[in-house]
Design a protein around this motif. Structure first.
Motif, PDB file in Angstrom:
ATOM      1  N   ALA A  11       0.861  -1.176   0.000  1.00 44.38           N
ATOM      2  CA  ALA A  11       0.000   0.000   0.000  1.00 44.38           C
ATOM      3  C   ALA A  11       0.897   1.226   0.000  1.00 44.38           C
ATOM      4  CB  ALA A  11      -0.912   0.011   1.231  1.00 44.38           C
ATOM      5  N   VAL A  12       0.356   2.355  -0.421  1.00 46.30           N
ATOM      6  CA  VAL A  12       1.132   3.596  -0.420  1.00 46.30           C
ATOM      7  C   VAL A  12       0.389   4.625   0.420  1.00 46.30           C
ATOM      8  CG1 VAL A  12       0.089   4.325  -2.615  1.00 46.30           C
ATOM      9  CG2 VAL A  12       2.251   5.355  -1.855  1.00 46.30           C
ATOM     10  N   GLY A  13       1.107   5.254   1.352  1.00 47.77           N
ATOM     11  CA  GLY A  13       0.521   6.226   2.266  1.00 47.77           C
ATOM     12  C   GLY A  13       0.932   7.646   1.918  1.00 47.77           C
ATOM     13  N   ILE A  14       0.084   8.339   1.189  1.00 49.67           N
ATOM     14  CA  ILE A  14       0.359   9.733   0.812  1.00 49.67           C
ATOM     15  C   ILE A  14      -0.761  10.647   1.313  1.00 49.67           C
ATOM     16  CG2 ILE A  14       0.661  11.339  -1.111  1.00 49.67           C
ATOM     17  CD1 ILE A  14       1.860   8.966  -2.691  1.00 49.67           C
ATOM     18  N   THR A  15      -2.008  10.313   0.997  1.00 46.80           N
ATOM     19  CA  THR A  15      -3.147  11.165   1.329  1.00 46.80           C
ATOM     20  C   THR A  15      -3.328  11.301   2.833  1.00 46.80           C
ATOM     21  OG1 THR A  15      -4.236  10.464  -0.695  1.00 46.80           O
ATOM     22  CG2 THR A  15      -5.619  11.488   0.990  1.00 46.80           C
ATOM     23  N   GLU A  16      -3.653  12.520   3.273  1.00 44.88           N
ATOM     24  CA  GLU A  16      -3.917  12.798   4.680  1.00 44.88           C
ATOM     25  C   GLU A  16      -5.296  13.446   4.825  1.00 44.88           C
ATOM     26  OE1 GLU A  16      -0.741  15.028   6.394  1.00 44.88           O
ATOM     27  OE2 GLU A  16       0.770  13.492   5.956  1.00 44.88           O
ATOM     28  N   PRO A  17      -5.839  13.490   6.042  1.00 49.10           N
ATOM     29  CA  PRO A  17      -7.172  14.076   6.243  1.00 49.10           C
ATOM     30  C   PRO A  17      -7.303  15.495   5.701  1.00 49.10           C
ATOM     31  CG  PRO A  17      -6.503  12.881   8.201  1.00 49.10           C
ATOM     32  CD  PRO A  17      -5.318  12.881   7.285  1.00 49.10           C
ATOM     33  N   GLY A  18      -6.232  16.283   5.794  1.00 50.58           N
ATOM     34  CA  GLY A  18      -6.307  17.660   5.316  1.00 50.58           C
ATOM     35  C   GLY A  18      -5.500  17.924   4.073  1.00 50.58           C
ATOM     36  N   ALA A  19      -4.991  16.875   3.424  1.00 44.52           N
ATOM     37  CA  ALA A  19      -4.164  17.055   2.234  1.00 44.52           C
ATOM     38  C   ALA A  19      -4.337  15.853   1.322  1.00 44.52           C
ATOM     39  CB  ALA A  19      -2.691  17.218   2.616  1.00 44.52           C
ATOM     40  N   GLY A  20      -5.199  16.003   0.318  1.00 43.22           N
ATOM     41  CA  GLY A  20      -5.422  14.928  -0.629  1.00 43.22           C
ATOM     42  C   GLY A  20      -4.466  15.035  -1.790  1.00 43.22           C
ATOM     43  N   SER A  21      -4.914  15.690  -2.874  1.00 45.31           N
ATOM     44  CA  SER A  21      -4.057  15.862  -4.041  1.00 45.31           C
ATOM     45  C   SER A  21      -2.904  16.838  -3.771  1.00 45.31           C
ATOM     46  CB  SER A  21      -4.885  16.359  -5.226  1.00 45.31           C
ATOM     47  OG  SER A  21      -5.864  15.403  -5.587  1.00 45.31           O
ATOM     48  N   ASP A  22      -3.016  17.644  -2.729  1.00 46.71           N
ATOM     49  CA  ASP A  22      -1.956  18.599  -2.366  1.00 46.71           C
ATOM     50  C   ASP A  22      -0.886  17.870  -1.559  1.00 46.71           C
ATOM     51  OD1 ASP A  22      -0.383  20.757  -1.775  1.00 46.71           O
ATOM     52  OD2 ASP A  22      -1.802  21.663  -0.365  1.00 46.71           O
ATOM     53  N   VAL A  23      -0.014  17.154  -2.278  1.00 48.17           N
ATOM     54  CA  VAL A  23       0.996  16.326  -1.617  1.00 48.17           C
ATOM     55  C   VAL A  23       1.914  17.162  -0.741  1.00 48.17           C
ATOM     56  CG1 VAL A  23       2.930  14.753  -2.008  1.00 48.17           C
ATOM     57  CG2 VAL A  23       0.897  14.616  -3.459  1.00 48.17           C
ATOM     58  N   ALA A  24       2.298  18.337  -1.239  1.00 49.86           N
ATOM     59  CA  ALA A  24       3.228  19.181  -0.486  1.00 49.86           C
ATOM     60  C   ALA A  24       2.603  19.724   0.791  1.00 49.86           C
ATOM     61  CB  ALA A  24       3.712  20.337  -1.359  1.00 49.86           C
ATOM     62  N   GLY A  25       1.277  19.634   0.913  1.00 55.60           N
ATOM     63  CA  GLY A  25       0.604  20.154   2.096  1.00 55.60           C
ATOM     64  C   GLY A  25       0.487  19.148   3.223  1.00 55.60           C
ATOM     65  N   MET A  26       1.119  17.988   3.102  1.00 55.06           N
ATOM     66  CA  MET A  26       0.997  16.973   4.144  1.00 55.06           C
ATOM     67  C   MET A  26       1.659  17.446   5.437  1.00 55.06           C
ATOM     68  SD  MET A  26       3.738  13.983   3.145  1.00 55.06           S
ATOM     69  CE  MET A  26       2.925  13.677   1.594  1.00 55.06           C
ATOM     70  N   ARG A  27       1.199  16.881   6.564  1.00 53.61           N
ATOM     71  CA  ARG A  27       1.712  17.270   7.881  1.00 53.61           C
ATOM     72  C   ARG A  27       2.470  16.161   8.596  1.00 53.61           C
ATOM     73  NH1 ARG A  27      -3.282  20.869  10.464  1.00 53.61           N
ATOM     74  NH2 ARG A  27      -3.334  22.456   8.801  1.00 53.61           N
ATOM     75  N   MET A  28       2.362  14.943   8.113  1.00 52.76           N
ATOM     76  CA  MET A  28       3.090  13.857   8.754  1.00 52.76           C
ATOM     77  C   MET A  28       4.589  14.132   8.679  1.00 52.76           C
ATOM     78  SD  MET A  28       2.814   9.778   8.153  1.00 52.76           S
ATOM     79  CE  MET A  28       4.098   8.671   8.731  1.00 52.76           C
ATOM     80  N   THR A  29       5.285  13.861   9.770  1.00 49.99           N
ATOM     81  CA  THR A  29       6.708  14.174   9.847  1.00 49.99           C
ATOM     82  C   THR A  29       7.549  12.919  10.059  1.00 49.99           C
ATOM     83  OG1 THR A  29       6.631  14.521  12.245  1.00 49.99           O
ATOM     84  CG2 THR A  29       6.243  16.450  10.814  1.00 49.99           C
TER      85      THR A  29
END
Length: 377
Positions: free
Chosen positions: A124-142
């Motif tokens: 599986a690939v984990g990219i999408t976040e609750p507040g950042a879908g297609s906006d990859v650069a907007g992810m918050r996971m660190t």
């Protein structure tokens, strides 16, 4: 429906996939819809049949085929009427494992690729976040370096194969710059890594989709996938493979739905004649078939362009937007022409209608795709 890109080898692959679906999928997949996942033994048999390593290295059990062959597989797979099964496979083959193929080093590939290709390890690939879908650069996971480890914190959302995968390729911010993203390999069972919840969807019912939680997840430094800080560009590169696969799914659904509907209207009686005798119905089917055939040719052109090493971000974005909207137009019309039967849960046309809806959303919503097109003019 043939085109200049298809070879006898492609036709053989198409026939092999069709036989597998008829034997291993269609008779049983209704139960998988109830269970919310595809059995792992079915996926292992797909690996044993050689379907999971088409583009990967022969030293690990792959076939080293090209993007056109991979597209033939995806389109043939999408002749199934069970979208949850299809996306379970395509996430593994075209959306998750390509990260290992493109960015993995020799040691990482030697460790993981043989079982990925064999279907023993599902990815599986984990990219999408609750507040950042297609906006990859907007992810918050660190992900923060701590000696010989990385420590991951954050949440991922809408992750296909998220519940039952064995191996995850996860994106996280490793710096303060907007595009400072890195990719990491995370194995199931790593302390602190949990499935928050399985998500209940409108369609793709046999696909397990999850929220993933990373709470001080410590992974070895060698689990960095590719270069530190270059993960954003890796994600963007893999989006092209993903979006062509989703286009294949859409075109496959269109083709199957139109054939099913053609068969239905030719025998369904209404007002003293078949529905096929109604001019508006047969003309509508003809137009949708024309649009589907045109989209299919464009799709194969995009895959061929990949084999020529061309930059086709604009074309693939067009393709994703076009097919994501087209499949919803086709399925809504086909469902309408089935009348009341099209609204019965156990019918194939109703299932395809439900499963089609997400193809205008997942992998890049239509509006996002059109912006990618427009900014390249």
């Amino acid at each position: 429906m043939d085109n200049i890109f298809i070879t006898p080898e492609h036709e053989l692959l198409r026939e092999q996939v069709a036989r597998f679906i008829a034997r291993e999928v269609e008779p049983f997949a209704a139960k998988w819809e109830e269970d919310g996942c595809v059995p792992r033994d079915v996926l292992r048999r797909m690996g044993e049949a050689g379907f999971f390593g088409l583009m990967y290295e022969s030293e690990f059990g792959g076939s080293e085929a090209d993007a056109l062959t991979n597209l033939v597989f995806a389109e043939a797979l999408s002749q199934s009427t069970f979208g949850g099964f299809i996306i379970t496979v395509l996430v593994h083959t075209d959306m998750a494992s390509p990260h290992l193929f493109h960015a993995g080093n020799a040691a990482q590939k030697a460790r993981y690729m043989p079982d990925v290709i064999a279907g023993k390890t599902i990815t599986a690939v984990g990219i999408t976040e609750p507040g950042a879908g297609s906006d990859v650069a907007g992810m918050r996971m660190t992900a923060k370096r701590d000696g010989d480890h990385w420590v991951l914190n954050g949440t991922k959302m809408f992750i296909t194969n998220g519940v039952h995968a064995n191996l995850y390729f996860v994106a996280a911010k490793t710096g303060t710059a907007r595009h400072d993203v890195s990719m990491f390999i995370v194995e199931k069972g790593t302390p602190g890594f949990t499935v928050g919840r399985a998500l209940h969807k409108t369609g793709w019912l046999s696909s397990d989709t999850a929220e993933l939680i990373f709470d001080n997840v410590r992974i070895p430094a060698e689990n960095l996938l590719g270069e530190e800080g270059k993960g954003f560009y890796s994600v963007m590169k893999n989006f092209q493979t993903e979006r062509i696969a989703l286009a294949a799914m859409a075109v496959g659904h269109c083709t199957r739905a139109l054939q099913m509907t053609l068969d239905y209207v030719r025998q369904r009686q209404a007002f003293g004649a078949t529905l096929w005798d109604k001019q508006t119905i047969r003309q509508r089917i003809a137009m949708l078939d024309a649009k589907t055939r045109a989209a299919r040719q464009f799709m194969y052109h995009c895959a061929w362009s990949v084999t020529q090493k061309r930059d086709i971000v604009q074309e693939v974005s067009m393709l994703k937007a076009l097919t994501g909207e087209l499949v919803n137009e086709v399925l809504q019309t086909c469902q309408q022409f089935h009348g009341g039967m099209g609204f019965i849960r156990e019918t194939a046309i109703e299932r395809l209608w439900r499963d089609a809806r997400v193809l205008g959303i997942g992998g890049g919503a239509t509006e996002v795709m059109l912006e990618e097109v427009a900014k390249r003019y």
